[in-house]
Design a protein around this motif. Structure first.
Motif, PDB file in Angstrom:
ATOM      1  N   HIS A  43      38.650  34.832  33.686  1.00  0.00           N
ATOM      2  CA  HIS A  43      39.378  35.041  32.582  1.00  0.00           C
ATOM      3  C   HIS A  43      39.611  33.995  31.497  1.00  0.00           C
ATOM      4  O   HIS A  43      40.077  32.834  31.729  1.00  0.00           O
ATOM      5  CB  HIS A  43      40.581  35.865  32.823  1.00  0.00           C
ATOM      6  N   GLY A  44      39.436  33.959  30.012  1.00  0.00           N
ATOM      7  CA  GLY A  44      39.829  33.044  29.151  1.00  0.00           C
ATOM      8  C   GLY A  44      38.696  31.771  28.719  1.00  0.00           C
ATOM      9  O   GLY A  44      38.904  31.397  27.669  1.00  0.00           O
ATOM     10  N   ALA A  45      37.635  31.930  29.737  1.00  0.00           N
ATOM     11  CA  ALA A  45      36.641  30.777  29.551  1.00  0.00           C
ATOM     12  C   ALA A  45      35.813  31.126  28.288  1.00  0.00           C
ATOM     13  O   ALA A  45      35.379  32.045  27.928  1.00  0.00           O
ATOM     14  CB  ALA A  45      35.907  30.716  30.648  1.00  0.00           C
ATOM     15  N   TRP A  46      35.599  29.979  27.463  1.00  0.00           N
ATOM     16  CA  TRP A  46      34.576  29.781  26.549  1.00  0.00           C
ATOM     17  C   TRP A  46      33.136  29.794  27.237  1.00  0.00           C
ATOM     18  O   TRP A  46      32.864  29.106  27.938  1.00  0.00           O
ATOM     19  CB  TRP A  46      34.833  28.834  25.669  1.00  0.00           C
ATOM     20  N   THR A  47      32.275  30.495  26.612  1.00  0.00           N
ATOM     21  CA  THR A  47      30.769  30.187  27.010  1.00  0.00           C
ATOM     22  C   THR A  47      29.910  30.538  25.713  1.00  0.00           C
ATOM     23  O   THR A  47      30.506  31.242  24.929  1.00  0.00           O
ATOM     24  CB  THR A  47      30.198  31.225  28.206  1.00  0.00           C
ATOM     25  N   ARG A  89      36.419  24.287  28.016  1.00  0.00           N
ATOM     26  CA  ARG A  89      36.043  25.661  27.897  1.00  0.00           C
ATOM     27  C   ARG A  89      37.563  26.393  27.695  1.00  0.00           C
ATOM     28  O   ARG A  89      37.465  27.642  27.494  1.00  0.00           O
ATOM     29  CB  ARG A  89      35.254  26.135  28.892  1.00  0.00           C
ATOM     30  N   PHE A  90      38.456  25.779  28.265  1.00  0.00           N
ATOM     31  CA  PHE A  90      39.753  26.582  28.012  1.00  0.00           C
ATOM     32  C   PHE A  90      40.921  26.090  26.868  1.00  0.00           C
ATOM     33  O   PHE A  90      41.975  26.328  26.868  1.00  0.00           O
ATOM     34  CB  PHE A  90      40.573  26.345  29.347  1.00  0.00           C
ATOM     35  N   LYS A  91      40.282  25.136  26.296  1.00  0.00           N
ATOM     36  CA  LYS A  91      40.909  24.367  25.084  1.00  0.00           C
ATOM     37  C   LYS A  91      41.779  25.425  24.221  1.00  0.00           C
ATOM     38  O   LYS A  91      42.955  25.078  23.694  1.00  0.00           O
ATOM     39  CB  LYS A  91      40.153  23.376  24.407  1.00  0.00           C
ATOM     40  N   HIS A  92      41.066  26.413  23.902  1.00  0.00           N
ATOM     41  CA  HIS A  92      41.540  27.427  22.849  1.00  0.00           C
ATOM     42  C   HIS A  92      42.896  28.411  23.144  1.00  0.00           C
ATOM     43  O   HIS A  92      43.546  29.004  22.308  1.00  0.00           O
ATOM     44  CB  HIS A  92      40.632  28.438  22.308  1.00  0.00           C
ATOM     45  N   LEU A  93      43.093  28.177  24.637  1.00  0.00           N
ATOM     46  CA  LEU A  93      43.911  29.226  25.149  1.00  0.00           C
ATOM     47  C   LEU A  93      45.276  28.911  24.550  1.00  0.00           C
ATOM     48  O   LEU A  93      45.859  27.844  24.719  1.00  0.00           O
ATOM     49  CB  LEU A  93      43.989  29.019  26.826  1.00  0.00           C
ATOM     50  N   LYS A 134      49.849  29.662  24.989  1.00  0.00           N
ATOM     51  CA  LYS A 134      50.643  29.770  26.129  1.00  0.00           C
ATOM     52  C   LYS A 134      50.890  31.146  26.839  1.00  0.00           C
ATOM     53  O   LYS A 134      50.855  31.243  28.047  1.00  0.00           O
ATOM     54  CB  LYS A 134      52.005  29.232  25.566  1.00  0.00           C
ATOM     55  N   ASP A 135      50.875  32.164  26.133  1.00  0.00           N
ATOM     56  CA  ASP A 135      50.595  33.624  26.878  1.00  0.00           C
ATOM     57  C   ASP A 135      49.506  33.708  27.548  1.00  0.00           C
ATOM     58  O   ASP A 135      49.590  34.410  28.556  1.00  0.00           O
ATOM     59  CB  ASP A 135      50.984  34.791  26.026  1.00  0.00           C
ATOM     60  N   ASP A 136      48.370  33.154  27.028  1.00  0.00           N
ATOM     61  CA  ASP A 136      47.125  33.360  27.849  1.00  0.00           C
ATOM     62  C   ASP A 136      47.323  32.660  29.406  1.00  0.00           C
ATOM     63  O   ASP A 136      46.665  33.081  30.188  1.00  0.00           O
ATOM     64  CB  ASP A 136      45.831  32.974  27.036  1.00  0.00           C
ATOM     65  N   ILE A 137      47.681  31.425  29.133  1.00  0.00           N
ATOM     66  CA  ILE A 137      47.773  30.338  30.295  1.00  0.00           C
ATOM     67  C   ILE A 137      48.942  31.358  31.270  1.00  0.00           C
ATOM     68  O   ILE A 137      48.511  31.232  32.499  1.00  0.00           O
ATOM     69  CB  ILE A 137      48.276  29.255  29.721  1.00  0.00           C
ATOM     70  N   ASP A 138      50.089  31.781  30.722  1.00  0.00           N
ATOM     71  CA  ASP A 138      50.825  32.483  31.570  1.00  0.00           C
ATOM     72  C   ASP A 138      50.297  33.607  32.414  1.00  0.00           C
ATOM     73  O   ASP A 138      50.610  33.911  33.587  1.00  0.00           O
ATOM     74  CB  ASP A 138      51.986  32.864  30.924  1.00  0.00           C
ATOM     75  N   TYR A 139      49.527  34.208  31.519  1.00  0.00           N
ATOM     76  CA  TYR A 139      48.584  35.494  32.194  1.00  0.00           C
ATOM     77  C   TYR A 139      47.719  35.034  33.405  1.00  0.00           C
ATOM     78  O   TYR A 139      47.673  35.546  34.477  1.00  0.00           O
ATOM     79  CB  TYR A 139      47.776  36.088  31.322  1.00  0.00           C
ATOM     80  N   ILE A 140      46.964  33.809  33.169  1.00  0.00           N
ATOM     81  CA  ILE A 140      45.943  33.456  34.179  1.00  0.00           C
ATOM     82  C   ILE A 140      46.825  32.984  35.440  1.00  0.00           C
ATOM     83  O   ILE A 140      46.551  33.305  36.491  1.00  0.00           O
ATOM     84  CB  ILE A 140      45.207  31.957  33.422  1.00  0.00           C
ATOM     85  N   GLN A 141      47.882  32.273  35.178  1.00  0.00           N
ATOM     86  CA  GLN A 141      48.953  31.875  36.075  1.00  0.00           C
ATOM     87  C   GLN A 141      49.371  33.100  36.996  1.00  0.00           C
ATOM     88  O   GLN A 141      49.351  32.910  38.305  1.00  0.00           O
ATOM     89  CB  GLN A 141      50.075  31.090  35.612  1.00  0.00           C
ATOM     90  N   LYS A 142      49.798  33.940  36.483  1.00  0.00           N
ATOM     91  CA  LYS A 142      50.224  35.304  37.080  1.00  0.00           C
ATOM     92  C   LYS A 142      49.124  35.801  38.099  1.00  0.00           C
ATOM     93  O   LYS A 142      49.406  36.271  39.029  1.00  0.00           O
ATOM     94  CB  LYS A 142      50.500  36.440  35.921  1.00  0.00           C
ATOM     95  N   LYS A 143      47.858  36.088  37.469  1.00  0.00           N
ATOM     96  CA  LYS A 143      46.791  36.314  38.355  1.00  0.00           C
ATOM     97  C   LYS A 143      46.477  35.579  39.336  1.00  0.00           C
ATOM     98  O   LYS A 143      46.090  36.027  40.604  1.00  0.00           O
ATOM     99  CB  LYS A 143      45.478  36.636  37.093  1.00  0.00           C
ATOM    100  N   VAL A 144      46.572  34.228  39.244  1.00  0.00           N
ATOM    101  CA  VAL A 144      46.311  33.396  40.347  1.00  0.00           C
ATOM    102  C   VAL A 144      47.246  33.376  41.576  1.00  0.00           C
ATOM    103  O   VAL A 144      46.830  33.669  42.518  1.00  0.00           O
ATOM    104  CB  VAL A 144      46.156  31.875  39.708  1.00  0.00           C
TER     105      VAL A 144
END
Lengths: 301, 95
Positions: free
Chosen positions: A149-153, A269-273, A275-285
């Motif tokens: 989730h969140g990655a650029w491709t 590839r995660f440069k655009h994220l 803070k709330d995106d990062i918090d979401y990824i952290q929660k999922k991890v």
């Protein structure tokens, strides 16, 4: 000068089966993965590559980087061809040669999953390795179902970055009831060699999930490849464990998980994220890590 | 077998009947890919073998002190980052 210097500390087998001069990009995680796998499994092996980075890395005809018999095959057939080879060599009475299918995450998570599922159901005697670089790197960084989730491709551009989780291929394979499954990382060479040696001793379908960072596709510094692989384990993004006959066992248990931001900020590839995106990824991890700990507790040895 | 031997096919009859690899990629010198080169400072080296272990080529010899094979080193810099005593320097490649 001290002439009698002691030997270099060597923690993994010294013999190099994979040769230099291959065509991997600078700092390629997949090349490191193959180097360790061949070190552990030895020369008595038949490899089988579908379309993936390694079908390029191996080099143009008539040169080969691996110096062992190998078979290039179509994208969706890695496991089917490996099944054929392993049954073929058994029919002529060869029970010592290891057969290994070596596919990328596109050839495993998406395109090759039905052949893999079939091989796992028949429990054919082969090792199936997926080197997971989290997109179709060879064809130009398209999204795969292994992309987090969140990655650029190139097919999930910044404005519409990938939404949705990475497919949990390990649980799918565990559900097939295969005798051995392990997740490994190129940053833990000794652990990876140990797991491959263990897989070689077991009869049946063995699934190895290798985490192999790709500097080209992740837009990271090639020098950070090993560091990224280590951070992925330390932050809990890619936990290392093995499943032997359905019994879960953690290989590396970090005392405290590092914040996932440390892993994300090293990659373009995660440069655009935000803070709330990062918090979401952290929660999922954390969520997935707790589920894994529960599995270890419930189905542990 | 001479691993660095190059093969050339001029006529169709010279090709092998089956697709086989009989040469090694050691013929392919990848040094031209480098933009900077790692140089090992032998006085600082403690012989831990970490640079050898993580080299993706492999272009570092398992000797003490390790030697970098500059014919193949692509200059990724993993050894520079991973060296625990910072004994490997990043030097600009000049041609």
């Amino acid at each position: 000068m001290n002439q009698e210097k002691k030997k270099l500390t060597i923690t993994i087998p010294e013999e190099e089966i994979m040769q230099a001069g291959h065509l991997a990009c600078q700092g390629c995680g997949a090349a490191i993965a193959m180097r360790y796998a061949l070190k552990a499994l030895g020369k008595d092996i038949i490899l089988d590559f579908p379309a993936c980075c390694w079908s390029v890395i191996d080099g143009p005809f008539p040169y080969s980087a691996t110096q062992v018999p190998l078979f290039h095959t179509a994208f969706e057939t890695a496991a089917a061809v490996a099944s054929g080879i392993t049954n073929g060599i058994q029919a002529i009475g060869n029970d010592h040669t290891t057969v290994m299918a070596w596919a990328g995450d596109g050839g495993t998570f998406d395109i090759g999953i039905q052949a893999l599922s079939g091989a796992a159901e028949r429990n054919d005697n082969l090792i199936y390795t997926v080197y997971d670089n989290e997109a179709y790197m060879n064809t130009g960084i398209q999204r795969s179902s292994a992309t987090p989730h969140g990655a650029w491709t190139t097919t999930t551009p910044v404005k519409h970055f990938k939404k949705g989780e990475k497919k949990d291929i390990d649980s799918i394979l565990v559900a097939h009831g295969i005798p051995y499954l392990a997740t490994t990382s190129i940053a833990y060479a000794e652990d990876m060699v140990k797991k491959y040696k263990r897989a070689k001793e077991i009869r049946g379908t063995k699934f190895m999930h290798v985490f192999a960072p790709c500097p080209t596709g992740w837009k990271s510094d090639p020098a950070m490849t090993v560091k990224l692989a280590k951070l992925a384990v330390e932050t809990g993004v890619f936990p290392l464990y093995e499943v032997v006959n359905g019994k879960y066992k953690l290989s590396i248990k970090p005392k405290e998980l590092k914040p996932v931001e440390e892993y994300l900020k090293l990659q373009g590839r995660f440069k655009h994220l935000q803070k709330d995106d990062i918090d979401y990824i952290q929660k999922k991890v954390i969520e997935k890590w707790e589920i894994l700990l529960k599995k270890v507790e419930m189905f542990g040895e | 077998m001479d691993k660095e031997k190059k093969y050339e096919f001029n006529k169709t009859e010279e090709y092998p009947k089956m697709v086989v690899s009989f040469g090694s990629t050691l013929t392919n010198k990848t040094a031209s890919w480098r933009t900077f080169k790692p140089v090992i400072n032998e006085d600082k080296c403690i012989g831990c073998g970490i640079c050898w272990k993580f080299c993706p080529e492999p272009a570092i010899t398992p000797t003490n002190p390790p030697k970098i094979i500059y014919d193949y080193c692509k200059g990724c810099g993993i050894c520079i980052v991973e060296c625990p005593v910072n004994a490997i320097d990043k030097v600009d490649e000049k041609r």
